[in-house]
Design a protein around this motif. Structure first.
Motif, PDB file in Angstrom:
ATOM      1  N   LYS A  42       0.828  -1.198   0.000  1.00  0.00           N
ATOM      2  CA  LYS A  42       0.000   0.000   0.000  1.00  0.00           C
ATOM      3  C   LYS A  42       0.869   1.257   0.000  1.00  0.00           C
ATOM      4  CE  LYS A  42      -4.005  -2.053   2.331  1.00  0.00           C
ATOM      5  NZ  LYS A  42      -4.905  -1.999   3.510  1.00  0.00           N
ATOM      6  N   LEU A  43       2.025   1.190   0.659  1.00  0.00           N
ATOM      7  CA  LEU A  43       2.942   2.323   0.689  1.00  0.00           C
ATOM      8  C   LEU A  43       3.445   2.637  -0.708  1.00  0.00           C
ATOM      9  CD1 LEU A  43       4.637   4.415   2.172  1.00  0.00           C
ATOM     10  CD2 LEU A  43       6.349   2.629   2.606  1.00  0.00           C
ATOM     11  N   PHE A  44       3.787   1.607  -1.463  1.00  0.00           N
ATOM     12  CA  PHE A  44       4.265   1.777  -2.833  1.00  0.00           C
ATOM     13  C   PHE A  44       3.176   2.436  -3.681  1.00  0.00           C
ATOM     14  CE2 PHE A  44       5.372   0.609  -7.139  1.00  0.00           C
ATOM     15  CZ  PHE A  44       6.761   0.596  -7.148  1.00  0.00           C
ATOM     16  N   LYS A  45       1.955   1.938  -3.553  1.00  0.00           N
ATOM     17  CA  LYS A  45       0.839   2.476  -4.326  1.00  0.00           C
ATOM     18  C   LYS A  45       0.543   3.932  -3.933  1.00  0.00           C
ATOM     19  CE  LYS A  45      -1.303  -2.098  -4.707  1.00  0.00           C
ATOM     20  NZ  LYS A  45      -2.467  -2.940  -4.338  1.00  0.00           N
ATOM     21  N   PHE A  46       0.556   4.186  -2.627  1.00  0.00           N
ATOM     22  CA  PHE A  46       0.306   5.549  -2.153  1.00  0.00           C
ATOM     23  C   PHE A  46       1.377   6.507  -2.669  1.00  0.00           C
ATOM     24  CE2 PHE A  46       1.194   8.929   0.917  1.00  0.00           C
ATOM     25  CZ  PHE A  46      -0.035   9.576   0.958  1.00  0.00           C
ATOM     26  N   SER A  47       2.622   6.055  -2.690  1.00  0.00           N
ATOM     27  CA  SER A  47       3.721   6.900  -3.156  1.00  0.00           C
ATOM     28  C   SER A  47       3.534   7.287  -4.612  1.00  0.00           C
ATOM     29  CB  SER A  47       5.055   6.175  -2.965  1.00  0.00           C
ATOM     30  OG  SER A  47       5.306   5.935  -1.597  1.00  0.00           O
ATOM     31  N   LEU A  48       3.103   6.344  -5.426  1.00  0.00           N
ATOM     32  CA  LEU A  48       2.867   6.650  -6.835  1.00  0.00           C
ATOM     33  C   LEU A  48       1.776   7.714  -6.981  1.00  0.00           C
ATOM     34  CD1 LEU A  48       3.001   3.204  -8.675  1.00  0.00           C
ATOM     35  CD2 LEU A  48       4.621   5.098  -8.850  1.00  0.00           C
ATOM     36  N   LEU A  49       0.714   7.583  -6.209  1.00  0.00           N
ATOM     37  CA  LEU A  49      -0.360   8.574  -6.258  1.00  0.00           C
ATOM     38  C   LEU A  49       0.125   9.928  -5.748  1.00  0.00           C
ATOM     39  CD1 LEU A  49      -3.494   6.580  -5.045  1.00  0.00           C
ATOM     40  CD2 LEU A  49      -2.899   7.265  -7.379  1.00  0.00           C
ATOM     41  N   ALA A  50       0.973   9.905  -4.721  1.00  0.00           N
ATOM     42  CA  ALA A  50       1.517  11.152  -4.169  1.00  0.00           C
ATOM     43  C   ALA A  50       2.389  11.858  -5.208  1.00  0.00           C
ATOM     44  CB  ALA A  50       2.321  10.860  -2.911  1.00  0.00           C
ATOM     45  N   PHE A  51       3.215  11.093  -5.914  1.00  0.00           N
ATOM     46  CA  PHE A  51       4.045  11.674  -6.973  1.00  0.00           C
ATOM     47  C   PHE A  51       3.174  12.243  -8.086  1.00  0.00           C
ATOM     48  CE2 PHE A  51       7.697   8.871  -5.531  1.00  0.00           C
ATOM     49  CZ  PHE A  51       8.482   9.934  -5.113  1.00  0.00           C
ATOM     50  N   ALA A  52       2.126  11.509  -8.452  1.00  0.00           N
ATOM     51  CA  ALA A  52       1.219  11.977  -9.499  1.00  0.00           C
ATOM     52  C   ALA A  52       0.584  13.308  -9.098  1.00  0.00           C
ATOM     53  CB  ALA A  52       0.135  10.937  -9.764  1.00  0.00           C
ATOM     54  N   ALA A  53       0.153  13.409  -7.846  1.00  0.00           N
ATOM     55  CA  ALA A  53      -0.467  14.639  -7.351  1.00  0.00           C
ATOM     56  C   ALA A  53       0.548  15.781  -7.298  1.00  0.00           C
ATOM     57  CB  ALA A  53      -1.067  14.401  -5.966  1.00  0.00           C
ATOM     58  N   LEU A  54       1.763  15.473  -6.846  1.00  0.00           N
ATOM     59  CA  LEU A  54       2.801  16.494  -6.722  1.00  0.00           C
ATOM     60  C   LEU A  54       3.144  17.113  -8.079  1.00  0.00           C
ATOM     61  CD1 LEU A  54       5.014  17.952  -5.071  1.00  0.00           C
ATOM     62  CD2 LEU A  54       6.508  15.998  -5.537  1.00  0.00           C
ATOM     63  N   PHE A  55       3.343  16.263  -9.075  1.00  0.00           N
ATOM     64  CA  PHE A  55       3.722  16.783 -10.385  1.00  0.00           C
ATOM     65  C   PHE A  55       2.541  17.430 -11.105  1.00  0.00           C
ATOM     66  CE2 PHE A  55       7.368  14.041  -9.611  1.00  0.00           C
ATOM     67  CZ  PHE A  55       8.404  14.841 -10.080  1.00  0.00           C
ATOM     68  N   PHE A  56       1.321  16.973 -10.809  1.00  0.00           N
ATOM     69  CA  PHE A  56       0.170  17.657 -11.382  1.00  0.00           C
ATOM     70  C   PHE A  56       0.031  19.045 -10.767  1.00  0.00           C
ATOM     71  CE2 PHE A  56      -4.281  18.836 -11.818  1.00  0.00           C
ATOM     72  CZ  PHE A  56      -4.478  18.599 -13.172  1.00  0.00           C
ATOM     73  N   PHE A  57       0.349  19.150  -9.480  1.00  0.00           N
ATOM     74  CA  PHE A  57       0.348  20.465  -8.833  1.00  0.00           C
ATOM     75  C   PHE A  57       1.359  21.385  -9.519  1.00  0.00           C
ATOM     76  CE2 PHE A  57       2.397  23.303  -5.758  1.00  0.00           C
ATOM     77  CZ  PHE A  57       1.316  24.087  -5.376  1.00  0.00           C
TER      78      PHE A  57
END
Length: 225
Positions: free
Chosen positions: A76-91
């Motif tokens: 779940k940590l790996f999956k959450f990290s990918l979503l966090a990166f996606a959100a960060l770069f979209f920001f």
């Protein structure tokens, strides 16, 4: 050379070649035609900024694509990290295009008119007294983090097992050595540019390299197994 054993794909070569040309053009125009460099090459919402936005959006899309392609074995940590990166770069993408304000001809609320140096709907251009968010957070701090990530992390990842474990667990793409040497070379060339708006050049280099690194990192197998 043994230091460059990592394979470099064609797309990586194309992007890095393109970015190198952008830096060389910047060096040339900053010296030969400073007004054109400031008024056209590095202008707000201009040629360089649009490229920055595109690269940031591509990183975000890539992270989302990997998230939806994940196997059940991933934590779940790996999956959450990918979503966090996606959100960060979209920001980052949203900030670069002022969240579509000029595209859709939107006005700025009173708060942004008062505290934003560009009078647009962005956080990175906010200024409170002498404190500029763009200079401190998005400039100094982000610059230090990017430097450590691109220049130091590849060495730590290869030499310290604990670092490798943590990095892979948090789904952090590790730069190849060719990425590190290329970025360092571009940064040295960037320092030779004598112009007040040269910052846009290194921002483009950074955004493009983030896409290249996320697309084809040294630890690519981490995202495949």
């Amino acid at each position: 050379m043994s230091v460059f054993k990592d394979q470099v794909g064609k797309l990586e070569i194309i992007i890095m070649t393109s970015i190198a040309h952008m830096v060389f053009f910047g060096m040339y125009f900053a010296a030969s035609n400073p007004n054109w460099f400031a008024g056209v090459y590095t202008v707000e919402d201009g040629f360089l900024e649009m490229q920055q936005a595109i690269y940031l959006l591509l990183v975000s899309i890539l992270c989302l694509w990997r998230f939806f392609k994940l196997k059940d074995s991933k934590s779940k940590l790996f999956k959450f990290s990918l979503l966090a990166f996606a959100a960060l770069f979209f920001f980052g993408f949203g900030e670069e295009i002022a969240w579509g304000q000029r595209i859709f001809d939107l006005g700025s609320p009173e708060f942004f008119q008062q505290y934003n140096t560009q009078n647009d709907i962005t956080l990175h251009n906010l200024k409170f007294g002498d404190f500029k968010i763009n200079k401190v957070i998005f400039g100094l701090i982000a610059g230090i983090i990017s430097g450590v990530y691109i220049l130091i992390l590849p060495v730590l990842y290869r030499t310290i097992g604990f670092v490798q474990y943590i990095i892979d667990d948090f789904a952090v793409p590790v730069p190849k050595l060719i990425h590190t040497f290329f970025f360092l070379a571009m940064y040295i060339l960037f320092l030779t540019i004598d112009h007040g708006k040269k910052g846009e050049v290194i921002e483009l280099v950074s955004c493009a390299m983030f896409f290249v690194i996320f697309l084809s990192p040294y630890n690519i197998k981490t995202f495949q197994r």
